[in-house]
Scaffold this motif. Sequence first.
Motif, PDB file in Angstrom:
ATOM      1  N   SER A 115     -10.708  28.813  61.857  1.00  8.87           N
ATOM      2  CA  SER A 115     -11.833  29.407  62.575  1.00  8.87           C
ATOM      3  C   SER A 115     -13.066  29.269  61.687  1.00  8.87           C
ATOM      4  O   SER A 115     -13.045  29.707  60.531  1.00  8.87           O
ATOM      5  CB  SER A 115     -11.554  30.879  62.882  1.00  8.87           C
ATOM      6  OG  SER A 115     -12.709  31.502  63.413  1.00  8.87           O
ATOM      7  N   VAL A 116     -14.114  28.638  62.204  1.00  5.51           N
ATOM      8  CA  VAL A 116     -15.328  28.388  61.423  1.00  5.51           C
ATOM      9  C   VAL A 116     -16.508  29.091  62.075  1.00  5.51           C
ATOM     10  O   VAL A 116     -16.734  28.956  63.285  1.00  5.51           O
ATOM     11  CB  VAL A 116     -15.616  26.876  61.311  1.00  5.51           C
ATOM     12  CG1 VAL A 116     -16.910  26.638  60.521  1.00  5.51           C
ATOM     13  CG2 VAL A 116     -14.451  26.149  60.649  1.00  5.51           C
ATOM     14  N   LYS A 117     -17.255  29.851  61.279  1.00  4.87           N
ATOM     15  CA  LYS A 117     -18.467  30.507  61.742  1.00  4.87           C
ATOM     16  C   LYS A 117     -19.613  30.156  60.799  1.00  4.87           C
ATOM     17  O   LYS A 117     -19.554  30.452  59.608  1.00  4.87           O
ATOM     18  CB  LYS A 117     -18.286  32.030  61.788  1.00  4.87           C
ATOM     19  CG  LYS A 117     -17.251  32.515  62.798  1.00  4.87           C
ATOM     20  CD  LYS A 117     -17.687  32.213  64.217  1.00  4.87           C
ATOM     21  CE  LYS A 117     -16.644  32.709  65.227  1.00  4.87           C
ATOM     22  NZ  LYS A 117     -17.021  32.291  66.609  1.00  4.87           N
ATOM     23  N   LEU A 118     -20.644  29.508  61.342  1.00  3.25           N
ATOM     24  CA  LEU A 118     -21.857  29.203  60.589  1.00  3.25           C
ATOM     25  C   LEU A 118     -22.956  30.092  61.161  1.00  3.25           C
ATOM     26  O   LEU A 118     -23.485  29.828  62.244  1.00  3.25           O
ATOM     27  CB  LEU A 118     -22.224  27.726  60.721  1.00  3.25           C
ATOM     28  CG  LEU A 118     -21.127  26.713  60.325  1.00  3.25           C
ATOM     29  CD1 LEU A 118     -21.611  25.290  60.557  1.00  3.25           C
ATOM     30  CD2 LEU A 118     -20.695  26.924  58.882  1.00  3.25           C
ATOM     31  N   ILE A 119     -23.247  31.159  60.471  1.00  4.36           N
ATOM     32  CA  ILE A 119     -24.125  32.205  60.998  1.00  4.36           C
ATOM     33  C   ILE A 119     -25.569  31.952  60.570  1.00  4.36           C
ATOM     34  O   ILE A 119     -25.906  32.042  59.386  1.00  4.36           O
ATOM     35  CB  ILE A 119     -23.651  33.589  60.521  1.00  4.36           C
ATOM     36  CG1 ILE A 119     -22.188  33.800  60.933  1.00  4.36           C
ATOM     37  CG2 ILE A 119     -24.535  34.701  61.074  1.00  4.36           C
ATOM     38  CD1 ILE A 119     -21.515  34.964  60.247  1.00  4.36           C
ATOM     39  N   TYR A 120     -26.393  31.634  61.565  1.00  6.84           N
ATOM     40  CA  TYR A 120     -27.802  31.324  61.311  1.00  6.84           C
ATOM     41  C   TYR A 120     -28.633  32.110  62.321  1.00  6.84           C
ATOM     42  O   TYR A 120     -28.591  31.840  63.517  1.00  6.84           O
ATOM     43  CB  TYR A 120     -28.035  29.823  61.461  1.00  6.84           C
ATOM     44  CG  TYR A 120     -29.442  29.371  61.125  1.00  6.84           C
ATOM     45  CD1 TYR A 120     -29.915  29.422  59.819  1.00  6.84           C
ATOM     46  CD2 TYR A 120     -30.294  28.872  62.121  1.00  6.84           C
ATOM     47  CE1 TYR A 120     -31.213  28.985  59.501  1.00  6.84           C
ATOM     48  CE2 TYR A 120     -31.577  28.441  61.810  1.00  6.84           C
ATOM     49  CZ  TYR A 120     -32.028  28.500  60.500  1.00  6.84           C
ATOM     50  OH  TYR A 120     -33.303  28.076  60.193  1.00  6.84           O
ATOM     51  N   THR A 153      -6.698  30.343  58.815  1.00  4.43           N
ATOM     52  CA  THR A 153      -7.788  30.393  57.838  1.00  4.43           C
ATOM     53  C   THR A 153      -9.107  30.648  58.555  1.00  4.43           C
ATOM     54  O   THR A 153      -9.440  29.945  59.510  1.00  4.43           O
ATOM     55  CB  THR A 153      -7.874  29.078  57.044  1.00  4.43           C
ATOM     56  OG1 THR A 153      -6.622  28.828  56.389  1.00  4.43           O
ATOM     57  CG2 THR A 153      -8.981  29.145  55.998  1.00  4.43           C
ATOM     58  N   ASN A 154      -9.827  31.641  58.086  1.00  2.00           N
ATOM     59  CA  ASN A 154     -11.145  31.968  58.633  1.00  2.00           C
ATOM     60  C   ASN A 154     -12.217  31.605  57.607  1.00  2.00           C
ATOM     61  O   ASN A 154     -12.169  32.073  56.472  1.00  2.00           O
ATOM     62  CB  ASN A 154     -11.237  33.450  58.973  1.00  2.00           C
ATOM     63  CG  ASN A 154     -10.231  33.857  60.041  1.00  2.00           C
ATOM     64  OD1 ASN A 154     -10.136  33.219  61.070  1.00  2.00           O
ATOM     65  ND2 ASN A 154      -9.484  34.911  59.778  1.00  2.00           N
ATOM     66  N   SER A 194     -10.914  33.522  54.190  1.00  3.55           N
ATOM     67  CA  SER A 194      -9.679  34.303  54.108  1.00  3.55           C
ATOM     68  C   SER A 194      -8.573  33.524  54.803  1.00  3.55           C
ATOM     69  O   SER A 194      -8.822  32.771  55.753  1.00  3.55           O
ATOM     70  CB  SER A 194      -9.855  35.675  54.767  1.00  3.55           C
ATOM     71  OG  SER A 194     -10.195  35.536  56.132  1.00  3.55           O
ATOM     72  N   SER A 195      -7.351  33.705  54.319  1.00  2.00           N
ATOM     73  CA  SER A 195      -6.256  32.895  54.839  1.00  2.00           C
ATOM     74  C   SER A 195      -4.927  33.606  54.637  1.00  2.00           C
ATOM     75  O   SER A 195      -4.808  34.533  53.822  1.00  2.00           O
ATOM     76  CB  SER A 195      -6.235  31.528  54.136  1.00  2.00           C
ATOM     77  OG  SER A 195      -5.278  30.658  54.714  1.00  2.00           O
ATOM     78  N   GLY A 196      -3.934  33.175  55.394  1.00  2.00           N
ATOM     79  CA  GLY A 196      -2.598  33.738  55.236  1.00  2.00           C
ATOM     80  C   GLY A 196      -1.628  33.112  56.219  1.00  2.00           C
ATOM     81  O   GLY A 196      -2.018  32.366  57.126  1.00  2.00           O
ATOM     82  N   ILE A 197      -0.363  33.414  56.023  1.00  2.22           N
ATOM     83  CA  ILE A 197       0.706  32.870  56.866  1.00  2.22           C
ATOM     84  C   ILE A 197       0.884  33.796  58.058  1.00  2.22           C
ATOM     85  O   ILE A 197       1.114  34.996  57.903  1.00  2.22           O
ATOM     86  CB  ILE A 197       2.012  32.762  56.063  1.00  2.22           C
ATOM     87  CG1 ILE A 197       1.782  31.899  54.821  1.00  2.22           C
ATOM     88  CG2 ILE A 197       3.131  32.188  56.919  1.00  2.22           C
ATOM     89  CD1 ILE A 197       2.758  32.161  53.697  1.00  2.22           C
ATOM     90  N   LYS A 244      -3.131  38.375  55.820  1.00  2.00           N
ATOM     91  CA  LYS A 244      -4.041  37.302  55.411  1.00  2.00           C
ATOM     92  C   LYS A 244      -4.831  37.805  54.197  1.00  2.00           C
ATOM     93  O   LYS A 244      -6.011  38.146  54.310  1.00  2.00           O
ATOM     94  CB  LYS A 244      -4.940  36.916  56.575  1.00  2.00           C
ATOM     95  CG  LYS A 244      -4.174  36.363  57.773  1.00  2.00           C
ATOM     96  CD  LYS A 244      -5.111  36.029  58.913  1.00  2.00           C
ATOM     97  CE  LYS A 244      -4.317  35.543  60.114  1.00  2.00           C
ATOM     98  NZ  LYS A 244      -3.445  36.590  60.682  1.00  2.00           N
ATOM     99  N   ASP A 245      -4.158  37.865  53.082  1.00  2.00           N
ATOM    100  CA  ASP A 245      -4.741  38.486  51.892  1.00  2.00           C
ATOM    101  C   ASP A 245      -5.216  37.480  50.851  1.00  2.00           C
ATOM    102  O   ASP A 245      -5.517  37.838  49.716  1.00  2.00           O
ATOM    103  CB  ASP A 245      -3.729  39.448  51.255  1.00  2.00           C
ATOM    104  CG  ASP A 245      -2.448  38.748  50.824  1.00  2.00           C
ATOM    105  OD1 ASP A 245      -2.261  37.568  51.177  1.00  2.00           O
ATOM    106  OD2 ASP A 245      -1.634  39.390  50.143  1.00  2.00           O
TER     107      ASP A 245
END
Length: 298
Positions: free
Chosen positions: A21-26, A65-66, A87-90, A102-103
């Motif tokens: 997940s991708v966030k490009l905050i503008y 993965t965020n 952040s990421s996790g299984i 997701k630690d």
Amino acid sequence: MKTVIILLTAFHLFCGTADFSVKLIYIKPDADVRIKITNFESTLEKQLDNYNWKFPHDDFDKIETNISVNIEKATANKTFTGIINISSGIASPSVQTIALKKDIYFNEQDIVFTMDYENDPNLDKMDPGSIETLVLFYVNLVLGENFDRLSYTDQKNFRLEGDRYFQKLYEFENILTSATERISWNKRLEIINKYRQNANPDIRKLNALMYNAVYFINSGKRDRARFFVEPIYEIISRTTEYPVNFFANNFYALSEIFSLEKDAKFVNLLIEKDPEHESTYSQKLPKQSVREKTKINE
């Protein structure tokens, strides 16, 4: 240290995928640029989902993965400054006895990067100043952390699968050709050196052992999970420095793992190392130990 001879069993229901997940905050008032950045964001996310990450195995359901980039300022030539959080996790396909968290988390402030939002992203460009290279670096980093946890523990000196991704991090240093680039990559170079020097081998092994123990508990195989109690205990016994929020993220899992053994020394070690969660650990003490503790207090 008692040799752990358990192999994390693969089931055919696992598909071993990576979900990004991708966030490009503008939030600047330039609507045209915001729309183009949003389109760039969507394409980058799809490219990450479809990238050939060459997993060492697929004995897991999904790694989530965020990636969030807060763009604070735009300068000339499509150059930006901001903050990246990843952040990421299984992930687990169902509710488990011990939830997987997701630690895995990394953050870098004051990043400077270019983003050619007029064109599609190119993950293979390996330009030290581009947002694609920045993202690719951190994705390899979190995949390494995830596969450390997903490592097989079938021999005394088991191989940590995260190494293949940490070694890829070294390639990023090779693309830095000027002092200015090295300065902008200062924090990332510190991360590269930490893994090159293998600065935290016990913590990496601990993550693998805990994940394997949790896997067997969640699979209803507590007798097999019990094999991990002693080696986890030995690492925690000799470790004095832990990652930030290590116990906050793992206290419940550790209490469940150590409660598999009847000897109170295991849970008492957790109380000693992590007094903030004593109330949770105390509930896992063997009944005889609880009675003895009550008599002492009286």
